[in-house]
Design a protein around this motif. Structure first.
Motif, PDB file in Angstrom:
ATOM      1  N   LEU A  84       0.826  -1.203   0.000  1.00  0.00           N
ATOM      2  CA  LEU A  84       0.000   0.000   0.000  1.00  0.00           C
ATOM      3  C   LEU A  84       0.866   1.261   0.000  1.00  0.00           C
ATOM      4  N   TYR A  85       1.921   1.292   0.804  1.00  0.00           N
ATOM      5  CA  TYR A  85       2.820   2.443   0.819  1.00  0.00           C
ATOM      6  C   TYR A  85       3.443   2.652  -0.558  1.00  0.00           C
ATOM      7  N   SER A  86       3.818   1.577  -1.218  1.00  0.00           N
ATOM      8  CA  SER A  86       4.415   1.674  -2.554  1.00  0.00           C
ATOM      9  C   SER A  86       3.432   2.277  -3.550  1.00  0.00           C
ATOM     10  N   LEU A  87       2.179   1.851  -3.485  1.00  0.00           N
ATOM     11  CA  LEU A  87       1.171   2.401  -4.390  1.00  0.00           C
ATOM     12  C   LEU A  87       0.934   3.885  -4.119  1.00  0.00           C
ATOM     13  N   LEU A 106      -6.040   0.624 -13.415  1.00  0.00           N
ATOM     14  CA  LEU A 106      -6.254   1.112 -12.055  1.00  0.00           C
ATOM     15  C   LEU A 106      -4.945   1.411 -11.320  1.00  0.00           C
ATOM     16  N   LEU A 107      -3.829   0.989 -11.873  1.00  0.00           N
ATOM     17  CA  LEU A 107      -2.538   1.293 -11.255  1.00  0.00           C
ATOM     18  C   LEU A 107      -2.279   2.788 -11.335  1.00  0.00           C
ATOM     19  N   PRO A 108      -1.623   3.360 -10.341  1.00  0.00           N
ATOM     20  CA  PRO A 108      -1.467   4.816 -10.294  1.00  0.00           C
ATOM     21  C   PRO A 108      -0.873   5.428 -11.555  1.00  0.00           C
ATOM     22  N   TYR A 109       0.099   4.785 -12.189  1.00  0.00           N
ATOM     23  CA  TYR A 109       0.738   5.399 -13.351  1.00  0.00           C
ATOM     24  C   TYR A 109      -0.102   5.284 -14.614  1.00  0.00           C
ATOM     25  N   ASN A 110      -1.191   4.501 -14.598  1.00  0.00           N
ATOM     26  CA  ASN A 110      -2.113   4.408 -15.738  1.00  0.00           C
ATOM     27  C   ASN A 110      -3.457   5.075 -15.467  1.00  0.00           C
ATOM     28  N   TRP A 111      -3.736   5.372 -14.214  1.00  0.00           N
ATOM     29  CA  TRP A 111      -5.032   5.864 -13.788  1.00  0.00           C
ATOM     30  C   TRP A 111      -5.246   7.299 -14.247  1.00  0.00           C
ATOM     31  N   LYS A 112      -6.467   7.569 -14.697  1.00  0.00           N
ATOM     32  CA  LYS A 112      -6.866   8.922 -15.076  1.00  0.00           C
ATOM     33  C   LYS A 112      -8.067   9.314 -14.241  1.00  0.00           C
ATOM     34  N   GLU A 113      -7.991  10.488 -13.613  1.00  0.00           N
ATOM     35  CA  GLU A 113      -9.100  10.964 -12.797  1.00  0.00           C
ATOM     36  C   GLU A 113     -10.274  11.318 -13.701  1.00  0.00           C
ATOM     37  N   GLN A 114     -11.470  10.884 -13.305  1.00  0.00           N
ATOM     38  CA  GLN A 114     -12.651  11.131 -14.143  1.00  0.00           C
ATOM     39  C   GLN A 114     -13.513  12.199 -13.561  1.00  0.00           C
TER      40      GLN A 114
END
Length: 68
Positions: free
Chosen positions: A23-26, A60-68
């Motif tokens: 979780l810390y890594s994410l 859903l990974l942080p580096y691929n995620w886009k805020e909607q």
């Protein structure tokens, strides 16, 4: 590094320490990608992941995620 090791002694178990580290890594990955960790976590946890096609889970990974 030593401070982290000492803090993880109080996670309760080895498995719990591994989950905390994940979780810390994410959350750090969010910060490195200029994403608000709270918004990312709120969005990801509110989705019905069971209904998502397996090939879209990586979005859903942080580096691929886009805020909607």
């Amino acid at each position: 590094m030593n401070l982290g090791r000492k803090n993880y002694l109080f996670c309760g178990s080895h498995d719990a320490a591994q989950r905390a580290g994940l979780l810390y890594s994410l959350l750090v990955t969010c910060k490195l990608n200029n994403i608000n960790p709270y918004n990312w976590l709120k969005d990801v946890l509110s989705r019905d992941i069971n209904e998502m096609p397996i090939n879209q889970i990586k979005n859903l990974l942080p580096y691929n995620w886009k805020e909607q």
